[in-house]
Scaffold this motif. Structure first.
Motif, short mmCIF file in Angstrom:
data_model
loop_
_atom_site.label_atom_id
_atom_site.label_comp_id
_atom_site.label_asym_id
_atom_site.label_seq_id
_atom_site.Cartn_x
_atom_site.Cartn_y
_atom_site.Cartn_z
N MET A 1 0.88 -1.10 -0.26
CA MET A 1 -0.05 -0.11 -0.04
C MET A 1 0.85 1.25 0.01
O MET A 1 1.88 1.35 0.76
CB MET A 1 -0.95 0.01 1.26
N LEU A 2 0.40 2.31 -0.67
CA LEU A 2 1.33 3.43 -0.73
C LEU A 2 0.77 4.33 0.31
O LEU A 2 -0.49 4.56 0.43
CB LEU A 2 1.07 4.03 -2.19
N SER A 3 1.56 5.22 0.89
CA SER A 3 1.16 6.15 1.60
C SER A 3 1.98 7.39 1.83
O SER A 3 3.06 7.27 1.34
CB SER A 3 0.93 5.52 3.29
N LEU A 4 1.74 8.36 2.42
CA LEU A 4 2.49 9.70 2.47
C LEU A 4 3.34 9.44 3.58
O LEU A 4 2.74 9.02 4.63
CB LEU A 4 1.59 10.89 2.44
N ASN A 5 4.68 9.96 3.47
CA ASN A 5 5.65 9.85 4.64
C ASN A 5 6.36 11.10 4.69
O ASN A 5 7.33 11.12 3.99
CB ASN A 5 6.56 8.47 4.47
N LEU A 6 5.62 12.14 5.28
CA LEU A 6 6.26 13.48 5.26
C LEU A 6 7.07 13.59 6.35
O LEU A 6 8.05 14.50 6.37
CB LEU A 6 5.36 14.48 4.96
N THR A 7 6.86 12.95 7.52
CA THR A 7 7.67 13.12 8.69
C THR A 7 9.11 13.23 8.51
O THR A 7 9.78 14.17 9.09
CB THR A 7 7.32 12.09 9.94
N PRO A 8 9.84 12.42 7.83
CA PRO A 8 11.34 12.27 7.84
C PRO A 8 11.83 13.64 7.02
O PRO A 8 12.73 14.13 7.52
CB PRO A 8 11.92 11.28 6.98
N ILE A 9 11.09 14.08 6.30
CA ILE A 9 11.25 15.27 5.32
C ILE A 9 11.18 16.57 6.27
O ILE A 9 12.22 17.54 6.18
CB ILE A 9 10.46 15.50 4.02
N PHE A 10 10.15 16.59 6.99
CA PHE A 10 9.99 17.70 8.06
C PHE A 10 11.04 17.97 8.91
O PHE A 10 11.63 18.88 9.36
CB PHE A 10 8.67 17.74 8.82
N LYS A 11 11.43 16.55 9.53
CA LYS A 11 12.60 16.68 10.74
C LYS A 11 13.62 16.96 9.96
O LYS A 11 14.53 17.71 10.72
CB LYS A 11 12.40 15.13 11.31
#
Length: 114
Positions: A1-11
């Protein structure tokens, strides 16, 4: 399943308030909330472009692939490139705890790349 994973970029970018960042970048409050809470099933191309422009990344950096238990992909399947194995890096914390000598060396390397 594809999902958004923005947390590492924000950090990595030192973004402490992602919602405020996304709204200031041009997303509607509703869209920003849906993206941050992984409640969006449709990811608009203009949103992808906006995120990539403001976060200085590429679309593959925004999404993560997780295989469902009933899915079996060959090890060389292209979707495996979207699996996130790295833990989220907090650059502020990394820089704050790094010895000054290493900071100077990294700064030299970064300046040499530009």
């Amino acid at each position: 399943m594809l999902s958004l994973n923005l947390t590492p970029i924000f950090k990595a970018r030192g973004i402490d308030r992602p919602y405020t960042f996304l709204v200031k970048a041009g997303l509607s409050p509703h869209s920003a909330n849906a993206i941050l809470n992984s409640k969006t099933r449709i990811f608009r191309l203009d949103h992808i472009e906006l995120l990539c422009r403001t976060l200085v990344c590429e679309p593959n950096d925004l999404v993560m692939f997780t295989a469902d238990n009933d899915q079996h992909l060959s090890p060389d399947h292209p979707l495996n490139n979207l699996k996130q194995t790295d833990t989220a890096t907090d650059m502020k914390e990394t820089l704050a705890t790094m010895p000054f000598k290493q900071l100077k060396e990294i700064t030299k390397q970064i300046n040499g790349m530009s």
